[in-house]
Design a protein around this motif. Structure first.
Motif, PDB file in Angstrom:
ATOM      1  N   ARG A 148      45.606  21.485  33.450  1.00  0.00           N
ATOM      2  CA  ARG A 148      45.499  22.186  32.169  1.00  0.00           C
ATOM      3  C   ARG A 148      45.126  23.648  32.423  1.00  0.00           C
ATOM      4  O   ARG A 148      44.255  23.940  33.243  1.00  0.00           O
ATOM      5  CB  ARG A 148      44.446  21.524  31.289  1.00  0.00           C
ATOM      6  N   THR A 149      45.784  24.532  31.702  1.00  0.00           N
ATOM      7  CA  THR A 149      45.550  25.966  31.845  1.00  0.00           C
ATOM      8  C   THR A 149      45.184  26.554  30.500  1.00  0.00           C
ATOM      9  O   THR A 149      45.886  26.341  29.508  1.00  0.00           O
ATOM     10  CB  THR A 149      46.815  26.675  32.376  1.00  0.00           C
ATOM     11  N   GLU A 150      44.070  27.272  30.454  1.00  0.00           N
ATOM     12  CA  GLU A 150      43.636  27.931  29.226  1.00  0.00           C
ATOM     13  C   GLU A 150      44.209  29.350  29.192  1.00  0.00           C
ATOM     14  O   GLU A 150      44.062  30.113  30.155  1.00  0.00           O
ATOM     15  CB  GLU A 150      42.108  27.992  29.167  1.00  0.00           C
ATOM     16  N   LEU A 151      44.867  29.672  28.099  1.00  0.00           N
ATOM     17  CA  LEU A 151      45.528  30.970  27.971  1.00  0.00           C
ATOM     18  C   LEU A 151      44.936  31.740  26.804  1.00  0.00           C
ATOM     19  O   LEU A 151      44.839  31.234  25.688  1.00  0.00           O
ATOM     20  CB  LEU A 151      47.032  30.779  27.718  1.00  0.00           C
ATOM     21  N   ASN A 152      44.537  32.983  27.067  1.00  0.00           N
ATOM     22  CA  ASN A 152      44.142  33.875  25.989  1.00  0.00           C
ATOM     23  C   ASN A 152      44.549  35.295  26.358  1.00  0.00           C
ATOM     24  O   ASN A 152      45.143  35.529  27.416  1.00  0.00           O
ATOM     25  CB  ASN A 152      42.642  33.766  25.677  1.00  0.00           C
ATOM     26  N   GLU A 153      44.230  36.216  25.493  1.00  0.00           N
ATOM     27  CA  GLU A 153      44.696  37.585  25.681  1.00  0.00           C
ATOM     28  C   GLU A 153      44.123  38.232  26.933  1.00  0.00           C
ATOM     29  O   GLU A 153      44.749  39.102  27.536  1.00  0.00           O
ATOM     30  CB  GLU A 153      44.333  38.420  24.450  1.00  0.00           C
ATOM     31  N   GLN A 154      42.951  37.793  27.362  1.00  0.00           N
ATOM     32  CA  GLN A 154      42.316  38.380  28.539  1.00  0.00           C
ATOM     33  C   GLN A 154      42.782  37.725  29.840  1.00  0.00           C
ATOM     34  O   GLN A 154      43.089  38.404  30.826  1.00  0.00           O
ATOM     35  CB  GLN A 154      40.789  38.269  28.439  1.00  0.00           C
ATOM     36  N   THR A 155      42.847  36.381  29.862  1.00  0.00           N
ATOM     37  CA  THR A 155      43.145  35.683  31.112  1.00  0.00           C
ATOM     38  C   THR A 155      44.611  35.761  31.513  1.00  0.00           C
ATOM     39  O   THR A 155      44.942  35.810  32.697  1.00  0.00           O
ATOM     40  CB  THR A 155      42.747  34.203  31.014  1.00  0.00           C
ATOM     41  N   ASP A 156      45.517  35.738  30.519  1.00  0.00           N
ATOM     42  CA  ASP A 156      46.952  35.727  30.807  1.00  0.00           C
ATOM     43  C   ASP A 156      47.681  36.225  29.566  1.00  0.00           C
ATOM     44  O   ASP A 156      48.191  35.427  28.774  1.00  0.00           O
ATOM     45  CB  ASP A 156      47.404  34.306  31.171  1.00  0.00           C
ATOM     46  N   PRO A 157      47.729  37.541  29.363  1.00  0.00           N
ATOM     47  CA  PRO A 157      48.315  38.078  28.130  1.00  0.00           C
ATOM     48  C   PRO A 157      49.745  37.606  27.871  1.00  0.00           C
ATOM     49  O   PRO A 157      50.085  37.236  26.745  1.00  0.00           O
ATOM     50  CB  PRO A 157      48.259  39.595  28.338  1.00  0.00           C
ATOM     51  N   ASP A 158      50.595  37.611  28.902  1.00  0.00           N
ATOM     52  CA  ASP A 158      51.977  37.169  28.706  1.00  0.00           C
ATOM     53  C   ASP A 158      52.039  35.669  28.420  1.00  0.00           C
ATOM     54  O   ASP A 158      52.810  35.222  27.557  1.00  0.00           O
ATOM     55  CB  ASP A 158      52.829  37.515  29.927  1.00  0.00           C
ATOM     56  N   GLY A 159      51.241  34.890  29.142  1.00  0.00           N
ATOM     57  CA  GLY A 159      51.209  33.456  28.895  1.00  0.00           C
ATOM     58  C   GLY A 159      50.771  33.142  27.475  1.00  0.00           C
ATOM     59  O   GLY A 159      51.337  32.266  26.812  1.00  0.00           O
ATOM     60  N   TRP A 160      49.775  33.865  27.002  1.00  0.00           N
ATOM     61  CA  TRP A 160      49.252  33.671  25.652  1.00  0.00           C
ATOM     62  C   TRP A 160      50.297  34.042  24.604  1.00  0.00           C
ATOM     63  O   TRP A 160      50.498  33.309  23.630  1.00  0.00           O
ATOM     64  CB  TRP A 160      47.992  34.525  25.502  1.00  0.00           C
TER      65      TRP A 160
END
Length: 433
Positions: A148-160
């Motif tokens: 599981r991968t948590e995505l938000n604007e800070q950790t992975d902007p493109d992923g989010w």
């Protein structure tokens, strides 16, 4: 896990997956996904089945996320709530209200799961408000290997930005932290407005209230408008009898009977349009936001909806209404507005947007009408709602989304072997060769 046939709400999409699974927690879900990947089966997720496309269909593993429906954490101070995404919007709203919180905006139905509503960029209306997926502060995505991968604007902007509207192409979204607002009360006023007056001043109407939408029937010169604004007045829930008469009897059963008549005797359609306009106007409601935004929809139909630049709204509406007269549908068009957002595949990405939806009643020929409407939407650089009928492909869509290649790179990163693809995903987003 059993072999079974899955059918969508409208009854027009169905599949018989090799495996149908309904996990009770994320650990069980991870095992289901890794087993499917190891066996060479594709994986798709079913929400409430309210999409009209073949987005869910698979002969591999179909996952029912309705068991993952818990509220996990409530941060009232910051207005953020962590939820499993199998929860329906209908179930979530009263739970959130108990904590003094509410979704900033909702569509006119709320039966969708949080996962399905956000994956397809489901929206309400409001020229200064964005679609539902824009409220996702962070999302958790489960990959084919069970991680599981948590995505938000800070950790992975493109992923989010990719995961907020993903059409299920990145993996299984399992949970999300949603940015909410303090609970609020809305006043909704429904009234008839001359269609010509509305179209001549369409921007003033769209911007004149927090939420504005209208229905227009091709053979009626009157539009049914709905204006919704926040109010400091106390909520006044309608009585059960009044609610049933308005929302169930008139809006569904009586209207369904009218549509049946139009299907059987097409010459009655102009009369039906005029009668429906009269029957559906002049209502007022003051209640909690989620009770005002959404109403029951029991009449079965096919639907196409496109997002076009709002500057072209009036011209496109006039052309679509003319097609409605030519092709003979007993149903109206629905027109709404949405503010720009930055999700890569949001139909409102990067531009002020007007959504125009066309419908055809169940059992009536819909494809020629929808293809003619799509030609109009294409001429205005339209982007289809991902959960509603359209005939686009990756080749026709790529140029309409400025960040298309960035989404594709995220997809390649999260699902390089296509475990979460199906015919729909490959057709509209392309294959990862």
């Amino acid at each position: 896990m059993t072999k079974n046939t899955w059918v969508n709400w409208a009854g027009q999409q169905r599949c018989t997956p090799a495996v149908v699974a309904a996990p009770r927690d994320v650990e069980e879900l991870a095992a289901i996904v890794t087993d499917a990947a190891a066996a060479g089966r594709t994986v798709r997720v079913a929400g409430s089945g309210h999409s009209f496309t073949d987005a869910v269909l698979t002969d591999g593993t179909l996952i029912d996320l309705s068991g993952l429906n818990k509220v996990l954490d409530v941060d009232v101070a910051n207005g953020r709530v962590r939820m499993e995404v199998g929860i329906s919007l209908h179930a979530a709203s009263p739970l959130l209200h108990a904590h003094g919180l509410a979704f900033p905006n909702l569509g006119d139905i709320d039966t969708q799961s949080l996962a399905g509503a956000t994956a397809t960029a489901t929206h309400g209306t409001g020229s200064r408000l964005r679609n539902i997926s824009a409220a996702l502060h962070s999302v958790e995505v489960l990959g084919a290997d069970g991680t599981r991968t948590e995505l938000n604007e800070q950790t992975d902007p493109d992923g989010w930005k990719a995961a907020r509207v993903s059409v299920g192409a990145l993996g299984v979204v399992t949970a999300a932290t949603v940015q909410l607002e303090p609970s609020f009360v809305l006043e909704c006023v429904e009234k008839p407005v001359p269609l010509a007056e509305l179209l001549d001043s369409i921007d003033e109407f769209a911007d004149g209230s927090a939420h504005f939408e209208f229905f227009a029937f091709p053979h009626s010169q009157t539009a049914m408008t709905k204006t919704i604004n926040r109010t400091s007045a106390p909520e006044k829930p309608r009585g059960k009898v009044s609610e049933w008469i308005n929302d169930i009897l008139v809006a569904n059963h009586v209207y369904d009977g009218m549509c049946r008549l139009g299907r059987r005797i097409p010459a009655t359609i102009p009369m039906i349009h005029r009668a429906a306009t009269l029957a559906g106007s002049n209502n007022r409601q003051v209640d909690r936001s989620y009770r005002v935004f959404s109403t029951p929809r029991l009449v079965k139909f096919n639907e196409m909806e496109y997002a076009i630049p709002r500057a072209h709204a009036a011209a496109a509406i006039r052309e679509i209404l003319e097609l409605g007269r030519q092709f003979g549908t007993p149903m109206p068009i629905e027109v709404r507005w949405v503010a720009p957002d930055d999700a890569f595949l949001s139909p409102a990405s990067g531009r002020e947007t007007c959504y125009i939806a066309v419908h055809q009643y169940q059992g009536m020929v819909w494809e020629p009408y929808f293809r003619a409407c799509e030609a109009v939407f294409d001429a205005y650089d339209g982007r289809p709602h991902w959960g509603k009928r359209h005939f686009q492909t990756a080749e026709t869509l790529r140029s309409r989304y400025p960040e298309w290649n960035r989404f594709t790179e995220v997809r390649r990163r999260f699902d390089p072997t296509g475990v979460f693809a199906n015919d729909y995903v490959n057709r509209v987003l392309g294959t990862l060769d």
